[in-house]
Design a protein around this motif. Structure first.
Motif, PDB file in Angstrom:
ATOM      1  N   VAL A 345       0.843  -1.203   0.000  1.00 59.01           N
ATOM      2  CA  VAL A 345       0.000   0.000   0.000  1.00 59.01           C
ATOM      3  C   VAL A 345       0.878   1.253   0.000  1.00 59.01           C
ATOM      4  CG1 VAL A 345      -1.571   1.367   1.451  1.00 59.01           C
ATOM      5  CG2 VAL A 345      -2.107  -1.030   0.952  1.00 59.01           C
ATOM      6  N   ASP A 346       1.950   1.251   0.797  1.00 61.41           N
ATOM      7  CA  ASP A 346       2.879   2.397   0.797  1.00 61.41           C
ATOM      8  C   ASP A 346       3.440   2.657  -0.597  1.00 61.41           C
ATOM      9  OD1 ASP A 346       2.505   2.978   3.420  1.00 61.41           O
ATOM     10  OD2 ASP A 346       4.281   1.888   4.157  1.00 61.41           O
ATOM     11  N   LYS A 347       3.808   1.551  -1.276  1.00 62.38           N
ATOM     12  CA  LYS A 347       4.356   1.700  -2.641  1.00 62.38           C
ATOM     13  C   LYS A 347       3.297   2.283  -3.583  1.00 62.38           C
ATOM     14  CE  LYS A 347       8.288  -1.393  -2.967  1.00 62.38           C
ATOM     15  NZ  LYS A 347       8.408  -1.981  -1.627  1.00 62.38           N
ATOM     16  N   LEU A 348       2.064   1.816  -3.445  1.00 61.37           N
ATOM     17  CA  LEU A 348       0.989   2.317  -4.323  1.00 61.37           C
ATOM     18  C   LEU A 348       0.663   3.781  -4.021  1.00 61.37           C
ATOM     19  CD1 LEU A 348      -1.384  -0.826  -4.411  1.00 61.37           C
ATOM     20  CD2 LEU A 348       0.195  -0.057  -6.188  1.00 61.37           C
ATOM     21  N   VAL A 355      -4.481   6.979  -2.311  1.00 63.78           N
ATOM     22  CA  VAL A 355      -4.405   8.182  -1.485  1.00 63.78           C
ATOM     23  C   VAL A 355      -4.910   7.804  -0.094  1.00 63.78           C
ATOM     24  CG1 VAL A 355      -5.318  10.524  -1.171  1.00 63.78           C
ATOM     25  CG2 VAL A 355      -4.891   9.669  -3.474  1.00 63.78           C
ATOM     26  N   GLN A 356      -4.167   8.213   0.932  1.00 65.34           N
ATOM     27  CA  GLN A 356      -4.656   7.918   2.298  1.00 65.34           C
ATOM     28  C   GLN A 356      -5.822   8.853   2.614  1.00 65.34           C
ATOM     29  OE1 GLN A 356      -1.707   7.300   5.338  1.00 65.34           O
ATOM     30  NE2 GLN A 356      -3.114   7.828   6.980  1.00 65.34           N
ATOM     31  N   THR A 357      -6.921   8.258   3.130  1.00 68.31           N
ATOM     32  CA  THR A 357      -8.119   9.086   3.364  1.00 68.31           C
ATOM     33  C   THR A 357      -8.409   9.290   4.841  1.00 68.31           C
ATOM     34  OG1 THR A 357      -9.431   7.077   3.166  1.00 68.31           O
ATOM     35  CG2 THR A 357      -9.283   8.467   1.211  1.00 68.31           C
ATOM     36  N   SER A 358      -7.909   8.398   5.722  1.00 63.16           N
ATOM     37  CA  SER A 358      -8.127   8.659   7.145  1.00 63.16           C
ATOM     38  C   SER A 358      -6.837   8.383   7.899  1.00 63.16           C
ATOM     39  CB  SER A 358      -9.249   7.778   7.693  1.00 63.16           C
ATOM     40  OG  SER A 358      -8.729   6.498   8.010  1.00 63.16           O
ATOM     41  N   THR A 365      -7.500   4.257   6.231  1.00 64.47           N
ATOM     42  CA  THR A 365      -8.130   3.808   4.984  1.00 64.47           C
ATOM     43  C   THR A 365      -7.487   4.530   3.807  1.00 64.47           C
ATOM     44  OG1 THR A 365      -9.892   5.413   5.282  1.00 64.47           O
ATOM     45  CG2 THR A 365     -10.392   3.161   5.954  1.00 64.47           C
ATOM     46  N   PHE A 366      -7.516   3.851   2.658  1.00 63.63           N
ATOM     47  CA  PHE A 366      -6.875   4.360   1.450  1.00 63.63           C
ATOM     48  C   PHE A 366      -7.868   4.255   0.297  1.00 63.63           C
ATOM     49  CE2 PHE A 366      -3.700   2.764   4.304  1.00 63.63           C
ATOM     50  CZ  PHE A 366      -2.666   3.689   4.236  1.00 63.63           C
ATOM     51  N   ALA A 367      -7.813   5.234  -0.587  1.00 64.40           N
ATOM     52  CA  ALA A 367      -8.760   5.245  -1.703  1.00 64.40           C
ATOM     53  C   ALA A 367      -8.029   5.245  -3.043  1.00 64.40           C
ATOM     54  CB  ALA A 367      -9.658   6.482  -1.618  1.00 64.40           C
TER      55      ALA A 367
END
Length: 379
Positions: A345-348, A355-358, A365-367
């Protein structure tokens, strides 16, 4: 009998009221297909054919369809005043966070998925319609209004607090409704030589006019459009979200159905409906094109991630059906370790795909934001 039906007096004295009794389909005299209607019909068919050919070409059509079902469910529920957003529906913690509005939409998704499976065993009939309604109303507001059963009392349409005396529209009395639904079932399953798109429009109008349930008629009636077009082979997947157009033109949508009931003018309703099919199909084609281009672009990015590419590919595939994720649930679903998913997820995020959303330390959470922006259009 008037062309579209008559008003019939029920009860007597102080209690008396008039309900609408629709004439059976097809209309008599037959629909007048003027030049404008014929042109709209040709354009609507062309656009549906384009949608069908694209839907048959894309490799992950099931994924698009699952997103489309969610979007149609949201828009159709919004027409009825449901206050929910696409992000609410896609929330990874949906089970814990669902409010009444979100529950309405989730049930519509379940009802659609149920209908698509059940139609393999049943034709489009009153029994199937009642079963769909039962799923739609299960455990949500309106559940006290006889889920899965046609009404046995009089209903009416009007603003908050309206009564039979000042209702905007009073559908057929219960016994007339049963006959009208039986006539409609026959019409759906026989061929009258009319074009299938025109028939779909007439069936939707007739169902809304009969209003056989105490709640949920609009949502079931809009789902009937897709099911009828699939039953007749015009659509192979439910990739058409007609509620997009109907929501944008909500007042006109109701006004044009009223015009049929009050003046027998089916022609203006048919033109409106064909315009809805044309614009909805065109919009679906554009959406699929944009989502496909985004998929290809980001697949290429994922493939550049070297040793992480395999795990990133799995997370990316998951993202396309779950565009808002949390790490724990994703890891559990994919059978990967928490740390492997967190690293991916960090790489993405670094690649700009996520994009981190919270920020909550435990439940970040990530979107997949670009994807969501395409889907959010019109919601």
């Amino acid at each position: 009998m008037e062309r579209s039906g008559i008003y019939k007096t029920n009860l007597s004295g102080e209690m008396s009221y008039k309900s609408f009794l629709p004439s059976p389909l097809p209309p008599v005299p037959p629909i007048d297909l003027d030049g404008e209607t014929v042109n709209l019909l040709i354009e609507a068919h062309k656009q549906l054919a384009v949608l069908e050919s694209i839907a048959s070409r894309i490799p992950n059509v099931a994924l698009f369809v699952s997103m489309y079902i969610r979007k149609e469910a949201l828009l159709s529920s919004q027409i009825e005043g449901t206050q929910a957003t696409l992000d609410d529906i896609l929330d990874p913690l949906l089970e814990e966070n669902a409010n009444r509005d979100v529950a309405d939409v989730v049930n519509y998704i379940k009802a659609t998925e149920f209908a698509l499976e059940r139609r393999k065993e049943l034709p489009l009939c009153c029994r199937l319609i009642r079963e769909i309604h039962a799923v739609l109303m299960e455990g949500v507001r309106g559940q006290e209004k006889s889920p899965g059963e046609f009404r046995i009392s009089q209903n009416w349409i009007g603003g908050q607090g309206s009564t039979l005396k000042n209702a905007r529209y009073i559908p057929p009395a219960p016994e007339d409704m049963v006959t009208a639904m039986s006539d409609l079932e026959k019409y759906i399953n026989e061929d009258d030589g009319l074009d299938l798109l025109i028939r779909a429009g007439l069936i939707h109008y007739q169902f809304e006019t009969i209003h056989p349930f105490l709640d949920g008629n609009g949502r079931v009636g809009r789902l009937l459009i897709t099911l009828f077009l699939m039953e007749k082979g015009l659509l192979t997947t439910p990739a058409l979200y007609i509620s997009y157009f109907l929501k944008q033109n909500r007042i006109e949508y109701y006004d044009r159905m009223t015009e049929v009931r009050s003046k027998g003018n089916y022609e203006q309703w048919v033109r409106f409906f064909l315009q809805a099919i044309f614009e909805s199909a065109r919009d679906a084609v554009e959406t699929i094109d944009r989502l496909t281009a985004l998929h290809d672009k980001n697949t290429a990015v994922v493939e550049t991630l070297g040793r992480s590419a395999k795990t990133a590919g799995r997370v990316f595939t998951y993202l396309e059906s779950n565009p808002i994720i949390d790490i724990k649930k994703t890891a559990s679903f994919l059978g990967l370790s928490y740390n492997a998913v967190a690293g991916t997820v960090d790489k993405l995020v670094q690649c700009g795909i996520l994009v981190q959303t919270s920020n909550a330390a435990k439940n970040r959470t990530f979107a997949y934001d670009e994807y969501l922006q395409i889907l959010r259009k019109d919601t």
